[in-house]
Design a protein around this motif. Structure first.
Motif, PDB file in Angstrom:
ATOM      1  N   PRO A   4       0.823  -1.213   0.000  1.00 24.56           N
ATOM      2  CA  PRO A   4       0.000   0.000   0.000  1.00 24.56           C
ATOM      3  C   PRO A   4       0.854   1.259   0.000  1.00 24.56           C
ATOM      4  CG  PRO A   4       0.195  -0.835   2.223  1.00 24.56           C
ATOM      5  CD  PRO A   4       0.940  -1.808   1.346  1.00 24.56           C
ATOM      6  N   ASP A   5       0.224   2.398  -0.171  1.00 23.43           N
ATOM      7  CA  ASP A   5       0.913   3.674   0.013  1.00 23.43           C
ATOM      8  C   ASP A   5       1.358   3.785   1.471  1.00 23.43           C
ATOM      9  OD1 ASP A   5       0.505   4.699  -2.627  1.00 23.43           O
ATOM     10  OD2 ASP A   5      -1.579   5.106  -2.101  1.00 23.43           O
ATOM     11  N   GLY A   6       2.472   4.497   1.682  1.00 29.68           N
ATOM     12  CA  GLY A   6       2.912   4.788   3.036  1.00 29.68           C
ATOM     13  C   GLY A   6       3.979   3.881   3.584  1.00 29.68           C
ATOM     14  N   PHE A   7       4.208   2.723   2.971  1.00 33.71           N
ATOM     15  CA  PHE A   7       5.210   1.795   3.493  1.00 33.71           C
ATOM     16  C   PHE A   7       6.637   2.252   3.178  1.00 33.71           C
ATOM     17  CE2 PHE A   7       3.202  -2.641   4.344  1.00 33.71           C
ATOM     18  CZ  PHE A   7       2.331  -2.068   5.242  1.00 33.71           C
ATOM     19  N   PHE A   8       6.812   3.001   2.081  1.00 32.27           N
ATOM     20  CA  PHE A   8       8.155   3.371   1.641  1.00 32.27           C
ATOM     21  C   PHE A   8       8.303   4.879   1.557  1.00 32.27           C
ATOM     22  CE2 PHE A   8       7.680  -0.959   0.162  1.00 32.27           C
ATOM     23  CZ  PHE A   8       8.931  -1.509   0.449  1.00 32.27           C
ATOM     24  N   VAL A  14      10.392   6.351  -5.630  1.00 32.92           N
ATOM     25  CA  VAL A  14      10.814   6.880  -6.928  1.00 32.92           C
ATOM     26  C   VAL A  14      11.841   5.955  -7.577  1.00 32.92           C
ATOM     27  CG1 VAL A  14      12.024   8.777  -8.075  1.00 32.92           C
ATOM     28  CG2 VAL A  14      10.279   9.268  -6.344  1.00 32.92           C
ATOM     29  N   SER A  15      12.780   5.456  -6.785  1.00 34.36           N
ATOM     30  CA  SER A  15      13.801   4.557  -7.332  1.00 34.36           C
ATOM     31  C   SER A  15      13.187   3.272  -7.859  1.00 34.36           C
ATOM     32  CB  SER A  15      14.845   4.236  -6.256  1.00 34.36           C
ATOM     33  OG  SER A  15      15.509   5.400  -5.816  1.00 34.36           O
ATOM     34  N   ALA A  16      12.259   2.707  -7.075  1.00 36.64           N
ATOM     35  CA  ALA A  16      11.589   1.484  -7.535  1.00 36.64           C
ATOM     36  C   ALA A  16      10.761   1.764  -8.778  1.00 36.64           C
ATOM     37  CB  ALA A  16      10.709   0.919  -6.419  1.00 36.64           C
ATOM     38  N   GLY A  17      10.151   2.961  -8.831  1.00 43.85           N
ATOM     39  CA  GLY A  17       9.392   3.327 -10.021  1.00 43.85           C
ATOM     40  C   GLY A  17      10.279   3.417 -11.248  1.00 43.85           C
ATOM     41  N   ALA A  18      11.497   3.944 -11.063  1.00 39.62           N
ATOM     42  CA  ALA A  18      12.433   4.035 -12.189  1.00 39.62           C
ATOM     43  C   ALA A  18      12.856   2.648 -12.650  1.00 39.62           C
ATOM     44  CB  ALA A  18      13.655   4.864 -11.777  1.00 39.62           C
ATOM     45  N   GLY A 101      -3.213  -2.077  -3.787  1.00 40.95           N
ATOM     46  CA  GLY A 101      -1.840  -1.664  -4.054  1.00 40.95           C
ATOM     47  C   GLY A 101      -1.801  -0.164  -4.241  1.00 40.95           C
ATOM     48  N   GLY A 102      -0.887   0.497  -3.540  1.00 46.42           N
ATOM     49  CA  GLY A 102      -0.844   1.953  -3.573  1.00 46.42           C
ATOM     50  C   GLY A 102      -0.393   2.516  -4.907  1.00 46.42           C
ATOM     51  N   LEU A 103      -0.811   3.748  -5.188  1.00 52.32           N
ATOM     52  CA  LEU A 103      -0.375   4.422  -6.417  1.00 52.32           C
ATOM     53  C   LEU A 103       1.093   4.801  -6.324  1.00 52.32           C
ATOM     54  CD1 LEU A 103      -3.469   6.706  -7.135  1.00 52.32           C
ATOM     55  CD2 LEU A 103      -2.899   4.497  -8.168  1.00 52.32           C
ATOM     56  N   THR A 104       1.518   5.347  -5.170  1.00 53.76           N
ATOM     57  CA  THR A 104       2.929   5.688  -5.019  1.00 53.76           C
ATOM     58  C   THR A 104       3.793   4.440  -4.890  1.00 53.76           C
ATOM     59  OG1 THR A 104       2.755   5.874  -2.604  1.00 53.76           O
ATOM     60  CG2 THR A 104       2.344   7.868  -3.898  1.00 53.76           C
ATOM     61  N   ALA A 105       3.172   3.320  -4.550  1.00 50.66           N
ATOM     62  CA  ALA A 105       3.899   2.059  -4.418  1.00 50.66           C
ATOM     63  C   ALA A 105       3.802   1.208  -5.679  1.00 50.66           C
ATOM     64  CB  ALA A 105       3.362   1.271  -3.222  1.00 50.66           C
ATOM     65  N   LEU A 106       3.240   1.758  -6.757  1.00 52.02           N
ATOM     66  CA  LEU A 106       3.079   0.957  -7.969  1.00 52.02           C
ATOM     67  C   LEU A 106       4.422   0.468  -8.489  1.00 52.02           C
ATOM     68  CD1 LEU A 106       1.223  -0.189 -10.129  1.00 52.02           C
ATOM     69  CD2 LEU A 106       1.369   2.002 -11.344  1.00 52.02           C
ATOM     70  N   GLY A 107       5.430   1.328  -8.444  1.00 48.21           N
ATOM     71  CA  GLY A 107       6.757   0.909  -8.887  1.00 48.21           C
ATOM     72  C   GLY A 107       7.315  -0.221  -8.048  1.00 48.21           C
ATOM     73  N   VAL A 108       7.087  -0.149  -6.735  1.00 53.08           N
ATOM     74  CA  VAL A 108       7.530  -1.227  -5.851  1.00 53.08           C
ATOM     75  C   VAL A 108       6.805  -2.518  -6.206  1.00 53.08           C
ATOM     76  CG1 VAL A 108       7.600  -2.046  -3.465  1.00 53.08           C
ATOM     77  CG2 VAL A 108       8.111   0.349  -3.972  1.00 53.08           C
ATOM     78  N   ASN A 109       5.499  -2.435  -6.409  1.00 47.73           N
ATOM     79  CA  ASN A 109       4.725  -3.636  -6.717  1.00 47.73           C
ATOM     80  C   ASN A 109       5.116  -4.250  -8.051  1.00 47.73           C
ATOM     81  OD1 ASN A 109       3.045  -3.980  -4.415  1.00 47.73           O
ATOM     82  ND2 ASN A 109       1.828  -2.220  -5.037  1.00 47.73           N
ATOM     83  N   VAL A 110       5.327  -3.414  -9.065  1.00 52.14           N
ATOM     84  CA  VAL A 110       5.760  -3.954 -10.359  1.00 52.14           C
ATOM     85  C   VAL A 110       7.140  -4.600 -10.228  1.00 52.14           C
ATOM     86  CG1 VAL A 110       6.434  -3.339 -12.716  1.00 52.14           C
ATOM     87  CG2 VAL A 110       4.361  -2.360 -11.716  1.00 52.14           C
ATOM     88  N   THR A 111       7.997  -4.007  -9.406  1.00 54.67           N
ATOM     89  CA  THR A 111       9.335  -4.568  -9.223  1.00 54.67           C
ATOM     90  C   THR A 111       9.292  -5.915  -8.520  1.00 54.67           C
ATOM     91  OG1 THR A 111      10.361  -2.371  -9.157  1.00 54.67           O
ATOM     92  CG2 THR A 111      11.600  -4.188  -8.182  1.00 54.67           C
ATOM     93  N   ILE A 112       8.606  -5.975  -7.365  1.00 55.55           N
ATOM     94  CA  ILE A 112       8.670  -7.212  -6.579  1.00 55.55           C
ATOM     95  C   ILE A 112       7.698  -8.280  -7.068  1.00 55.55           C
ATOM     96  CG2 ILE A 112       9.494  -5.988  -4.546  1.00 55.55           C
ATOM     97  CD1 ILE A 112       6.719  -6.267  -3.330  1.00 55.55           C
TER      98      ILE A 112
END
Length: 344
Positions: A4-8, A14-18, A101-112
């Motif tokens: 979710p949002d808020g965990f990172f 931003v790094s995970a999103g990149a 799944g959070g919007l700001t955490a989308l990069g994290v979710n796509v990564t993991i």
């Protein structure tokens, strides 16, 4: 394992999103080697199927449930590059339309959940099929690939949270908790993946990307002792005589709709592995409010009073359309529509 949002913190998000954006960009190019006019519809179906099965939480421990991640399954069925694209579409639809799944955490979710599960699953699958061949070998490799991919994803989450999480944690304790519960979830993932791959192998083995080019060459020895290597057709990947793609796709869509529209009512209501670990380890409260948490489809229809089955059917339709469009855009337009001399 939807984060979710808020965990990172911002830097990690931003790094995970990149990383996720770069991975998806690479896969958009790489998918040209896996997709053509015949196989692109399969990618849409695989993505929709993963969306549907992710709704079917199953119990793994007291008060804890798990669900399919699907990266290994996608890689085996449609290829690793296309598999990442399928996972990215599923996670995007879940985050935007269902507040899963959070919007700001989308990069994290796509990564993991996308990159890690596909890479780990595909690597294990290739190693195992190097030793075990035939339909049985492919199915066994699918089980092991999926089994390994889930705890691998969980441990990468733990590493990222240690680096940029918004709450202090004991890395060892969280790694043990995440690894333990997701190993159990991985067993369920392995069973689902093996059953699905085995079913497709039984009906349309030519549509299993991971079953291509697995035949050993035939070595003929003449009376003079000289050896001749002869390429033989792949017995695993041979299409049924006269088999066409449309009936298979329609059947697959039908099964997917039944899973999302009916079976989803019987999913376990217990929190999934990440939610349970977050609560037990004391960082569950870091989860923020989802920007789209008030949408009617949020929480798969619970917010708007929409039956979960109806929400699931809507989601299947969205994923099928978006993933299919992405696959057709990424396909190799010059590829022949015939493979191995059999019209799809």
């Amino acid at each position: 394992m939807h984060v979710p949002d808020g965990f990172f913190n911002v830097a990690t998000s931003v790094s995970a999103g990149a990383v996720a954006a770069a991975g998806v960009a690479v896969c958009l190019r790489g998918a040209r080697r896996e997709l053509d006019d015949r196989t692109a519809p399969m990618a849409g179906l695989v993505a929709a199927f993963i969306f549907a099965v992710q709704m079917l939480n199953f119990p793994v421990a007291a008060g804890t449930s798990g669900h399919l991640l699907g990266g290994a399954l996608a890689a085996i069925l449609v290829g690793p590059y296309t598999g990442v694209l399928c996972m990215a579409v599923v996670l995007l639809v879940q985050a935007v339309f269902f507040a899963d799944g959070g919007l700001t955490a989308l990069g994290v979710n796509v990564t993991i959940m996308g990159l890690v599960t596909v890479l780990a699953g595909w690597a294990v699958f290739r190693v195992v099929t190097g030793f075990a061949r035939g339909k049985g070998g492919v199915t066994a490799a699918a089980f092991l690939a999926a089994l390994v991919s889930v705890p691998a994803s969980a441990l990468v989450f733990t590493l990222l949270f240690w680096i940029g999480g918004t709450a202090p944690i004991s890395v060892g304790a969280v790694a043990a908790a995440m690894g333990g519960v997701h190993l159990l979830i991985g067993i369920g993932e392995g069973v689902i993946t093996a059953v699905t791959v085995g079913a497709v192998l039984a009906v349309r083995p030519d549509l299993v990307y991971g079953a291509r080019n697995l035949a050993r060459p035939l070595v003929l020895r003449g009376a003079d002792g000289e050896s001749t290597t002869v390429a033989v057709p792949q017995p695993v990947a041979a299409a049924p005589a006269g088999g066409r793609l449309k009936p298979f796709l329609l059947g697959g869509v039908g099964v997917t709709l039944v899973l999302a529209g009916l079976v989803s009512f019987f999913a376990s209501p217990d929190p999934d592995g990440l939610e349970a670990v977050a609560e037990n380890q004391g960082f569950g409260g870091q989860a923020g409010e989802h920007a789209f948490g008030g949408w009617a489809l949020a929480d798969y229809g619970e917010v708007g009073g929409i039956p979960v089955g109806i929400a699931g059917i809507i989601g299947v339709g969205l994923v099928l359309l978006i993933a299919g469009a992405v696959a057709f855009a990424a396909r190799n337009r010059d590829a022949a529509t015939k493979r191995d001399g059999v019209r799809a």
